[in-house]
Design a protein around this motif. Structure first.
Motif, PDB file in Angstrom:
ATOM      1  N   GLY A   9       0.831  -1.212   0.000  1.00 48.29           N
ATOM      2  CA  GLY A   9       0.000   0.000   0.000  1.00 48.29           C
ATOM      3  C   GLY A   9       0.859   1.253   0.000  1.00 48.29           C
ATOM      4  O   GLY A   9       0.559   2.236   0.679  1.00 48.29           O
ATOM      5  N   THR A  11       1.441   3.614  -2.162  1.00 49.73           N
ATOM      6  CA  THR A  11       0.933   4.866  -2.738  1.00 49.73           C
ATOM      7  C   THR A  11      -0.099   5.545  -1.838  1.00 49.73           C
ATOM      8  O   THR A  11      -0.535   6.650  -2.141  1.00 49.73           O
ATOM      9  CB  THR A  11       0.279   4.589  -4.112  1.00 49.73           C
ATOM     10  OG1 THR A  11      -0.616   3.479  -3.946  1.00 49.73           O
ATOM     11  CG2 THR A  11       1.309   4.265  -5.176  1.00 49.73           C
ATOM     12  N   GLY A  12      -0.493   4.884  -0.760  1.00 49.59           N
ATOM     13  CA  GLY A  12      -1.535   5.438   0.108  1.00 49.59           C
ATOM     14  C   GLY A  12      -0.977   6.405   1.137  1.00 49.59           C
ATOM     15  O   GLY A  12       0.226   6.704   1.158  1.00 49.59           O
ATOM     16  N   SER A  13      -1.870   6.864   1.985  1.00 51.58           N
ATOM     17  CA  SER A  13      -1.496   7.851   3.003  1.00 51.58           C
ATOM     18  C   SER A  13      -0.461   7.269   3.982  1.00 51.58           C
ATOM     19  O   SER A  13       0.577   7.885   4.243  1.00 51.58           O
ATOM     20  CB  SER A  13      -2.792   8.280   3.704  1.00 51.58           C
ATOM     21  OG  SER A  13      -2.542   8.821   4.936  1.00 51.58           O
ATOM     22  N   ILE A  14      -0.713   6.079   4.490  1.00 47.16           N
ATOM     23  CA  ILE A  14       0.251   5.463   5.415  1.00 47.16           C
ATOM     24  C   ILE A  14       1.548   5.103   4.666  1.00 47.16           C
ATOM     25  O   ILE A  14       2.650   5.311   5.170  1.00 47.16           O
ATOM     26  CB  ILE A  14      -0.340   4.187   6.061  1.00 47.16           C
ATOM     27  CG1 ILE A  14      -1.496   4.560   6.997  1.00 47.16           C
ATOM     28  CG2 ILE A  14       0.722   3.381   6.812  1.00 47.16           C
ATOM     29  CD1 ILE A  14      -1.100   5.269   8.265  1.00 47.16           C
ATOM     30  N   ASN A  37      -2.308  -0.801  -5.879  1.00 46.32           N
ATOM     31  CA  ASN A  37      -3.415  -1.478  -6.567  1.00 46.32           C
ATOM     32  C   ASN A  37      -3.404  -1.141  -8.054  1.00 46.32           C
ATOM     33  O   ASN A  37      -3.025  -1.951  -8.881  1.00 46.32           O
ATOM     34  CB  ASN A  37      -4.728  -1.065  -5.917  1.00 46.32           C
ATOM     35  CG  ASN A  37      -5.909  -1.824  -6.448  1.00 46.32           C
ATOM     36  OD1 ASN A  37      -5.743  -2.960  -6.883  1.00 46.32           O
ATOM     37  ND2 ASN A  37      -7.082  -1.226  -6.430  1.00 46.32           N
ATOM     38  N   GLN A  38      -3.798   0.121  -8.374  1.00 41.47           N
ATOM     39  CA  GLN A  38      -3.874   0.465  -9.799  1.00 41.47           C
ATOM     40  C   GLN A  38      -3.327   1.839 -10.162  1.00 41.47           C
ATOM     41  O   GLN A  38      -3.281   2.187 -11.333  1.00 41.47           O
ATOM     42  CB  GLN A  38      -5.324   0.300 -10.291  1.00 41.47           C
ATOM     43  CG  GLN A  38      -6.415   0.647  -9.284  1.00 41.47           C
ATOM     44  CD  GLN A  38      -6.762   2.121  -9.262  1.00 41.47           C
ATOM     45  OE1 GLN A  38      -6.505   2.829 -10.200  1.00 41.47           O
ATOM     46  NE2 GLN A  38      -7.344   2.599  -8.157  1.00 41.47           N
ATOM     47  N   ARG A  39      -2.878   2.612  -9.206  1.00 43.22           N
ATOM     48  CA  ARG A  39      -2.398   3.969  -9.535  1.00 43.22           C
ATOM     49  C   ARG A  39      -0.917   3.908  -9.923  1.00 43.22           C
ATOM     50  O   ARG A  39      -0.019   4.163  -9.111  1.00 43.22           O
ATOM     51  CB  ARG A  39      -2.644   4.897  -8.362  1.00 43.22           C
ATOM     52  CG  ARG A  39      -4.155   5.096  -8.091  1.00 43.22           C
ATOM     53  CD  ARG A  39      -4.428   6.234  -7.163  1.00 43.22           C
ATOM     54  NE  ARG A  39      -3.735   6.081  -5.894  1.00 43.22           N
ATOM     55  CZ  ARG A  39      -3.376   7.099  -5.124  1.00 43.22           C
ATOM     56  NH1 ARG A  39      -3.621   8.326  -5.500  1.00 43.22           N
ATOM     57  NH2 ARG A  39      -2.776   6.884  -3.974  1.00 43.22           N
ATOM     58  N   ALA A 105      -8.541  -6.545   1.342  1.00 42.33           N
ATOM     59  CA  ALA A 105      -7.486  -6.932   0.397  1.00 42.33           C
ATOM     60  C   ALA A 105      -6.136  -7.053   1.086  1.00 42.33           C
ATOM     61  O   ALA A 105      -5.224  -7.703   0.577  1.00 42.33           O
ATOM     62  CB  ALA A 105      -7.404  -5.903  -0.726  1.00 42.33           C
ATOM     63  N   ALA A 123      -0.945  -1.467  10.009  1.00 42.97           N
ATOM     64  CA  ALA A 123      -1.882  -0.343   9.846  1.00 42.97           C
ATOM     65  C   ALA A 123      -3.246  -0.893   9.446  1.00 42.97           C
ATOM     66  O   ALA A 123      -4.282  -0.377   9.844  1.00 42.97           O
ATOM     67  CB  ALA A 123      -1.373   0.625   8.787  1.00 42.97           C
ATOM     68  N   LYS A 125      -6.112  -2.455   9.930  1.00 46.07           N
ATOM     69  CA  LYS A 125      -6.885  -2.996  11.058  1.00 46.07           C
ATOM     70  C   LYS A 125      -7.873  -4.053  10.601  1.00 46.07           C
ATOM     71  O   LYS A 125      -8.304  -4.905  11.375  1.00 46.07           O
ATOM     72  CB  LYS A 125      -7.595  -1.867  11.792  1.00 46.07           C
ATOM     73  CG  LYS A 125      -8.626  -1.125  10.979  1.00 46.07           C
ATOM     74  CD  LYS A 125      -9.018   0.195  11.625  1.00 46.07           C
ATOM     75  CE  LYS A 125      -8.064   1.292  11.186  1.00 46.07           C
ATOM     76  NZ  LYS A 125      -8.245   2.575  11.799  1.00 46.07           N
ATOM     77  N   GLU A 126      -8.259  -3.994   9.304  1.00 48.37           N
ATOM     78  CA  GLU A 126      -9.256  -4.939   8.791  1.00 48.37           C
ATOM     79  C   GLU A 126      -8.800  -6.391   8.959  1.00 48.37           C
ATOM     80  O   GLU A 126      -9.623  -7.291   9.088  1.00 48.37           O
ATOM     81  CB  GLU A 126      -9.565  -4.631   7.322  1.00 48.37           C
ATOM     82  CG  GLU A 126     -10.291  -3.288   7.098  1.00 48.37           C
ATOM     83  CD  GLU A 126      -9.358  -2.085   6.879  1.00 48.37           C
ATOM     84  OE1 GLU A 126      -8.133  -2.216   7.165  1.00 48.37           O
ATOM     85  OE2 GLU A 126      -9.825  -1.025   6.435  1.00 48.37           O
ATOM     86  N   ASP A 150      -1.782   2.125  13.903  1.00 47.50           N
ATOM     87  CA  ASP A 150      -2.933   2.975  14.223  1.00 47.50           C
ATOM     88  C   ASP A 150      -2.528   3.846  15.414  1.00 47.50           C
ATOM     89  O   ASP A 150      -2.000   3.317  16.404  1.00 47.50           O
ATOM     90  CB  ASP A 150      -4.121   2.066  14.624  1.00 47.50           C
ATOM     91  CG  ASP A 150      -5.379   2.449  13.883  1.00 47.50           C
ATOM     92  OD1 ASP A 150      -5.541   3.636  13.580  1.00 47.50           O
ATOM     93  OD2 ASP A 150      -6.194   1.546  13.612  1.00 47.50           O
ATOM     94  N   MET A 202      -6.109  11.502   5.585  1.00 48.57           N
ATOM     95  CA  MET A 202      -6.067  10.039   5.459  1.00 48.57           C
ATOM     96  C   MET A 202      -6.679   9.620   4.134  1.00 48.57           C
ATOM     97  O   MET A 202      -7.246  10.433   3.406  1.00 48.57           O
ATOM     98  CB  MET A 202      -6.875   9.392   6.599  1.00 48.57           C
ATOM     99  CG  MET A 202      -6.482   9.864   7.976  1.00 48.57           C
ATOM    100  SD  MET A 202      -7.438   9.070   9.287  1.00 48.57           S
ATOM    101  CE  MET A 202      -8.996   9.899   9.147  1.00 48.57           C
ATOM    102  N   GLY A 203      -6.606   8.329   3.834  1.00 54.40           N
ATOM    103  CA  GLY A 203      -7.252   7.792   2.643  1.00 54.40           C
ATOM    104  C   GLY A 203      -8.773   7.940   2.752  1.00 54.40           C
ATOM    105  O   GLY A 203      -9.315   8.181   3.839  1.00 54.40           O
ATOM    106  N   MET A 264       0.711  10.993  11.414  1.00 61.52           N
ATOM    107  CA  MET A 264       0.956   9.544  11.465  1.00 61.52           C
ATOM    108  C   MET A 264       2.436   9.185  11.446  1.00 61.52           C
ATOM    109  O   MET A 264       2.818   8.046  11.725  1.00 61.52           O
ATOM    110  CB  MET A 264       0.228   8.842  10.308  1.00 61.52           C
ATOM    111  CG  MET A 264      -1.266   8.713  10.491  1.00 61.52           C
ATOM    112  SD  MET A 264      -1.750   7.965  12.070  1.00 61.52           S
ATOM    113  CE  MET A 264      -1.101   6.308  11.905  1.00 61.52           C
TER     114      MET A 264
END
Ligand code: NDP
Length: 387
Positions: A9, A11-14, A37-39, A105, A123, A125-126, A150, A202-203, A264
């Motif tokens: 992950g 490219t994300g915020s974290i 993912n796709q960016r 995912a 990060a 949590k899911e 988190d 955040m995302g 963060m």
């Protein structure tokens, strides 16, 4: 010796905050693998800057485009697909993995890293909301070090001494952008309003979860598994300024809190260096200039998602897996303009009403519950049951 890091992950915020901290300490870390993912344009920019050995896109077509755009850097191997994602997490040159994919995912690649004995910065949590006890069993079996990212859980980790003396933990919550918003207008709020968090950048998904306070519910479930505490020893307290990131109350009445600016990079740097401390790039907290610190009880009427999460936790792992799946479908539908903000809790509630209580014994069973809950939630959405 430098430790090889994989950022799931990236490219994300974290992911980007992690790279910011890592770049401040080139003597400590080597970026081995980055995934997204796709960016692919964002990924290409990261690859040019951090020069990983491996760059993986979940979407094969995005991997193809990334390969073309990095043709002048043949030393970077570009791969695509779910298996490549897991391969990145278990690469022999990877010592530690930042698990920062959003949503369900993230479960399988994070689990692959656990099973390969990598140190995990969690990060996502899911993972714990979907598969709490099974995930923690794998962590124990493989004797993996699991450090929370988190900010609330990282704060508790920092304040958590001898667990025998702990009376309870107190998760703070800002209350998000709608803490005082007129209740009768909540049904009309837009994704842009929901994503405009007062304190954190955040995302999109976690921003909407913060606005519904489902995020705090997911964090209660995460805390239950990370710290092995029953739900009656986990309290949620609204603290709109987000300066105290959480607290631990001890039997003798002592309350230890972790404070800091809402950024963060602090919990990320804490985890990356633990048990040492390193610079994170975050400014010093100036208590003379911050607003007065306020606290209040959460309003379960205004935030029904928080109540749904507590109910699901009482219902067991199948219920929390359904909660997570239904919430992911509902949040995406809200972001896509197919569901109102208040429809999110109605849709999740409807999906939870229909679930079959069970205790999944394997990850395969968890994935089956997740898939079935998504299908059911989408069918409720299509039939307008949450409108
Ligand atoms: P973002 O949406 O900013 O980033 C998500 C990352 O995951 C991106 O790199 C994205 O790639 C990738 N991704 C999305 N879907 C998939 C998929 N199906 N397969 C593989 N990769 C995927 O999320 P955040 O960084 O905000 O959050 C990440 C996790 O961290 C979440 O679980 C969140 O709850 C948790 N967290 C976040 C905090 C924050 O401050 N942001 C605070 C505490 C926890 P692409 O860019 O290509 O879409």
């Amino acid at each position: 010796m430098k430790r090889g890091i994989c950022i799931l992950g990236a490219t994300g915020s974290i992911g980007q905050n992690t790279l910011d901290v890592v770049a401040r300490h080139p003597d400590r870390f080597r970026v081995v693998a980055l995934t997204a993912n796709q960016r692919e344009e964002e990924m290409a920019a990261l690859c040019r800057r951090y020069r990983p050995k491996l760059a993986v896109m979940r979407e094969e077509s995005a991997a193809k485009r990334l390969r073309q755009s990095l043709a002048d850097l043949p030393e970077i191997t570009v791969a695509g697909g779910a298996e490549a994602l897991q391969a990145a997490a278990v690469d022999p040159e990877v010592d530690e993995v930042m698990a920062a994919i959003v949503g369900a995912a993230g479960l399988l690649p994070t689990l692959a890293a656990v099973r390969a004995g990598k140190k995990i910065y969690l990060a996502n949590k899911e993972c714990l909301v979907m598969a709490g006890s099974l995930f923690m069993e794998e962590v124990r079996r493989h004797q993996v070090q699991l450090l929370p990212i988190d900010s609330e859980h990282n704060a508790i980790f920092q304040c958590f001494g001898d667990e025998r003396g702990v009376r309870r933990i107190i998760l703070t919550a800002s209350g998000g952008p709608f803490r005082q918003y007129p209740l009768e207008k909540l049904g009309e709020v837009t994704p842009a309003q929901a994503c405009a968090h007062p304190n954190w950048v955040m995302g999109q998904k976690i921003s909407v979860d913060s606005a519904t306070m489902m995020n705090k519910g997911l964090e209660v479930i995460e805390a239950r598994w990370l710290f092995d505490l029953p739900v009656d020893r986990i309290r949620v307290l609204i603290h709109p300024q987000s300066i105290i990131h959480s607290m631990v109350e001890y039997l003798d009445g002592s309350v230890l809190a972790q404070l800091g600016n809402p950024d963060m990079r602090t919990p990320i740097a804490h985890a990356l260096a633990y048990p040492e401390r390193i610079d994170s790039g975050v400014h010093s907290l100036d208590l003379t200039h911050c607003q007065a610190l306020e606290f209040e009880e959460p309003d379960f009427g205004r935030f029904p998602c928080l109540a749904l999460a507590f109910d699901a936790l009482a219902g067991g792992t199948a219920a929390t897996a359904v909660l997570n799946a239904a919430n992911e479908v509902a949040v995406q539908a809200f972001l896509d303009g197919q569901l109102s903000f208040t429809g999110i809790s109605r849709l999740v509630s409807r999906s939870l009403e229909e679930y079959q209580p069970s205790t999944p014994q394997s990850l395969e069973e968890v994935m089956a519950i997740d898939a079935e809950a998504r299908a059911r939630t989408r069918s409720f959405l299509r039939s307008g049951l949450a409108a």
